[in-house]
Design a protein around this motif. Structure first.
Motif, PDB file in Angstrom:
ATOM      1  N   VAL A   1       9.852  -2.023   3.031  1.00  0.00           N
ATOM      2  CA  VAL A   1      10.246  -3.438   3.000  1.00  0.00           C
ATOM      3  C   VAL A   1       9.438  -4.116   4.102  1.00  0.00           C
ATOM      4  CG1 VAL A   1      12.134  -5.073   3.264  1.00  0.00           C
ATOM      5  CG2 VAL A   1      12.542  -2.853   2.171  1.00  0.00           C
ATOM      6  N   VAL A   2       8.592  -5.058   3.714  1.00  0.00           N
ATOM      7  CA  VAL A   2       7.609  -5.580   4.667  1.00  0.00           C
ATOM      8  C   VAL A   2       7.702  -7.094   4.826  1.00  0.00           C
ATOM      9  CG1 VAL A   2       6.046  -3.694   4.062  1.00  0.00           C
ATOM     10  CG2 VAL A   2       5.758  -5.920   2.969  1.00  0.00           C
ATOM     11  N   GLU A   3       7.217  -7.536   5.987  1.00  0.00           N
ATOM     12  CA  GLU A   3       6.949  -8.943   6.241  1.00  0.00           C
ATOM     13  C   GLU A   3       5.464  -9.047   6.537  1.00  0.00           C
ATOM     14  OE1 GLU A   3       9.442 -11.040   9.017  1.00  0.00           O
ATOM     15  OE2 GLU A   3      11.144  -9.714   8.618  1.00  0.00           O
ATOM     16  N   VAL A   4       4.740  -9.820   5.733  1.00  0.00           N
ATOM     17  CA  VAL A   4       3.294  -9.926   5.880  1.00  0.00           C
ATOM     18  C   VAL A   4       2.969 -11.005   6.906  1.00  0.00           C
ATOM     19  CG1 VAL A   4       1.111 -10.350   4.690  1.00  0.00           C
ATOM     20  CG2 VAL A   4       2.972  -9.179   3.499  1.00  0.00           C
TER      21      VAL A   4
ATOM     22  N   PRO B   1       1.933  -1.048  -4.498  1.00  0.00           N
ATOM     23  CA  PRO B   1       1.046  -2.087  -3.979  1.00  0.00           C
ATOM     24  C   PRO B   1       0.550  -1.722  -2.582  1.00  0.00           C
ATOM     25  CG  PRO B   1       3.027  -3.055  -4.954  1.00  0.00           C
ATOM     26  CD  PRO B   1       3.254  -1.579  -4.871  1.00  0.00           C
ATOM     27  N   LEU B   2      -0.698  -2.051  -2.302  1.00  0.00           N
ATOM     28  CA  LEU B   2      -1.277  -1.688  -1.012  1.00  0.00           C
ATOM     29  C   LEU B   2      -0.475  -2.249   0.151  1.00  0.00           C
ATOM     30  CD1 LEU B   2      -5.119  -2.086  -1.689  1.00  0.00           C
ATOM     31  CD2 LEU B   2      -3.798   0.032  -1.494  1.00  0.00           C
ATOM     32  N   VAL B   3       0.038  -3.453  -0.004  1.00  0.00           N
ATOM     33  CA  VAL B   3       0.792  -4.072   1.093  1.00  0.00           C
ATOM     34  C   VAL B   3       2.053  -3.271   1.403  1.00  0.00           C
ATOM     35  CG1 VAL B   3       2.089  -5.628  -0.435  1.00  0.00           C
ATOM     36  CG2 VAL B   3       1.719  -6.252   1.970  1.00  0.00           C
ATOM     37  N   ASP B   4       2.673  -2.677   0.400  1.00  0.00           N
ATOM     38  CA  ASP B   4       3.872  -1.870   0.608  1.00  0.00           C
ATOM     39  C   ASP B   4       3.538  -0.447   1.030  1.00  0.00           C
ATOM     40  OD1 ASP B   4       5.426  -4.039  -0.251  1.00  0.00           O
ATOM     41  OD2 ASP B   4       5.306  -3.406  -2.340  1.00  0.00           O
TER      42      ASP B   4
ATOM     43  N   ARG C   1      12.408  -7.079   9.617  1.00  0.00           N
ATOM     44  CA  ARG C   1      13.043  -6.331   8.544  1.00  0.00           C
ATOM     45  C   ARG C   1      12.017  -6.110   7.426  1.00  0.00           C
ATOM     46  NH1 ARG C   1      19.375  -8.173   7.920  1.00  0.00           N
ATOM     47  NH2 ARG C   1      19.903  -7.978  10.136  1.00  0.00           N
ATOM     48  N   TYR C   2      11.380  -4.899   7.374  1.00  0.00           N
ATOM     49  CA  TYR C   2      11.625  -3.815   8.323  1.00  0.00           C
ATOM     50  C   TYR C   2      10.307  -3.297   8.897  1.00  0.00           C
ATOM     51  CZ  TYR C   2      16.529  -3.870   7.341  1.00  0.00           C
ATOM     52  OH  TYR C   2      17.824  -4.271   7.264  1.00  0.00           O
ATOM     53  N   ARG C   3       9.219  -3.833   8.394  1.00  0.00           N
ATOM     54  CA  ARG C   3       7.906  -3.448   8.908  1.00  0.00           C
ATOM     55  C   ARG C   3       6.956  -4.642   8.776  1.00  0.00           C
ATOM     56  NH1 ARG C   3       7.547   1.097  11.966  1.00  0.00           N
ATOM     57  NH2 ARG C   3       5.798   2.465  11.459  1.00  0.00           N
TER      58      ARG C   3
END
Length: 358
Positions: free
Chosen positions: A324-327, A158-161, A346-348
Motif C-alpha cells: 500500500v503506497v503513497e507516491v 504494477p511497478l509502483v506497488d 500509510r504504508y510505504r
C-alpha cells in the motif's frame, strides 16, 4: 558512462536535493535498467542520518528499485530489453564475482543466502565502496546490476506497488516461511507500518490466524482489510497481560530501543518464536527468563537470498498481494523522511523518478 538524474543528501540533516550520478555501462553479465519507482525504507533514514554509523556523502539511498530493462550485456540470459526488473538490498557477492571460480563460491551463496556471503562479502545496493560509485542507490533514474541479482517482477504487479516488496516484502516473507506460518498457527504482527502491513498480508495468505498489535486502534480498519483476524492496542491497559501464552509466532517490525520485548516473549505459547526484523539504534534489554520459561525462541532475520526473494514476488502475484503506497516526487523526500519517523505514512512512500525531470 551514462549520467542520470538522482536525489541526494549531503549530511546527517538528510535534506535532499537534485543530483547527478554516473552509472557504469553494463558489462557482459550485467543489466542496465531505467528505475521507475524507488521505495523509502526506514533503513535509508537510519543510514542517511548516520544512526548506524558514518555515511559517505553525497548519499543517494534506495534499495527498493523497480524498473524496465534498457540494455543488457552480451552474455546475459536472464533478462531482455523491456522486462520488468527489481533490485533489493544487495547487488553482488562471491557468486557474481568473475574472479571467483565456481568451485570457490562460499557455502552461503551456494545455498542461496547471498546476503550472508562469507567469500568476497555481500555488496549492498548503496554505500558500498566496491561498486565504484558507492553512494549511488535507487533514488536515481538508472541502475546497473549483475543479472544474478536482478529479480523478475511479475506483470500482474504494477511497478509502483512492487518496489517496496524488494525489501519490506522479503524481510517479512522469509522469516514467516522459515518458522512455519500457516494453517493452525497463530501469528501476531507487531507494528503496522511499512514492514508490518506486508507481514499481515503474507501471513494471512499463508493461511495463519493473524493478529496485529499496535499502540493504538487508529489502524485497525486497515489491518482487517489487509487480512488481520484480530487487532490489539498495546497502549490500552492490560492488553499485553491478557495475551500471555497466545501466539505461536510473533513478528516484530518495531525499531525502538525502549520496546518492551519481555511482555511480548510472555505472549508466546511454549515453544513459540519471537522474530525480530527491526533494528533499533541502541541495544535493547531482554529478560532471558521470559524466553527460558516455555522453551521459547528469539530469532533475528535479515532480508533473504535471491531465490527466496523471487519466490516471494511470485507468491505475491499468485495471491494478489501488493504494498500500500503513497507516491511522492523527488522534492518530497526530505519531508517524507520525517513523516516515516513520525509514523504518518500509510504504508510505504514510493518515489516516482519521472518527477526528477521537472
Amino acid at each position: 558512462m551514462p549520467q542520470v538524474r538522482a536525489f541526494a543528501c549531503d549530511d546527517t540533516s538528510s535534506q535532499f536535493h537534485p543530483h547527478t550520478v554516473e552509472i557504469r555501462e553494463p558489462g557482459p553479465t550485467e543489466v542496465f535498467f531505467d528505475v521507475k519507482y524507488a521505495g523509502i525504507c526506514h533503513s535509508d533514514i537510519h543510514t542517511a542520518r548516520g544512526e548506524w554509523g558514518p555515511a559517505k556523502y553525497p548519499l543517494v539511498p534506495g534499495h527498493e528499485l523497480a524498473g524496465v530493462v534498457a540494455a543488457v550485456g552480451d552474455q546475459v540470459t536472464k533478462f531482455k530489453i523491456g522486462d520488468h526488473i527489481g533490485v533489493g538490498c544487495m547487488t553482488g557477492s562471491c557468486i557474481s564475482d568473475p574472479s571467483v571460480a565456481e568451485d570457490e563460491v562460499c557455502e552461503q551463496c551456494r545455498e542461496g543466502h547471498e546476503n550472508f556471503c562469507t567469500g568476497t562479502g555481500t555488496t549492498w545496493t548503496y554505500g558500498d565502496d566496491r561498486e565504484g560509485n558507492p553512494t549511488s542507490g535507487g533514488y536515481a533514474q538508472g541502475f546497473t546490476v549483475d543479472e544474478k541479482f536482478g529479480l523478475h517482477i511479475p506483470e500482474s504487479i504494477p511497478l509502483v506497488d512492487a518496489a517496496p516488496l524488494l525489501c519490506a516484502g522479503i524481510t517479512t516473507y522469509s522469516p514467516l516461511k522459515r518458522w512455519g506460518a500457516g494453517p493452525g498457527k497463530k501469528v501476531a504482527v507487531v507494528g503496522m507500518g511499512g514492514l508490518g502491513h506486508m507481514g499481515v498480508q503474507l501471513a494471512a495468505a499463508m493461511g495463519a490466524d493473524v493478529s496485529v498489535i499496535s499502540q493504538t486502534r487508529s489502524k485497525e480498519e486497515d489491518a482487517r482489510k489487509l487480512g488481520a483476524h484480530h487487532f490489539y492496542a498495546s497502549g490500552e491497559e492490560g492488553t499485553l497481560k491478557s495475551l500471555r501464552d497466545t501466539f505461536d509466532i510473533i513478528l516484530c517490525t518495531v525499531s525502538a530501543s525502549d520496546f518492551d520485548y519481555n511482555s511480548y516473549f510472555r505472549a508466546l505459547k511454549a515453544f513459540g518464536v519471537f522474530i525480530n526484523v527491526g533494528l533499533p539504534e541502541h541495544n535493547a534489554k531482554i529478560d532471558l527468563n521470559a524466553l527460558i520459561t516455555g522453551d521459547k525462541v528469539l530469532a533475528g532475520s535479515n532480508i533473504g537470498g535471491i531465490l527466496i526473494t523471487q519466490e516471494m514476488l511470485d507468491f505475491c502475484a499468485e495471491h494478489g498481494i501488493a504494498s500500500v503506497v503513497e507516491v511522492i516526487s523527488g522534492d518530497d523526500i526530505t519531508q517524507a523522511y520525517d513523516d516515516v519517523v513520525d509514523s504518518k505514512v500509510r504504508y510505504r512512500y514510493v518515489i516516482d523518478t519521472a518527477t526528477f525531470n521537472e
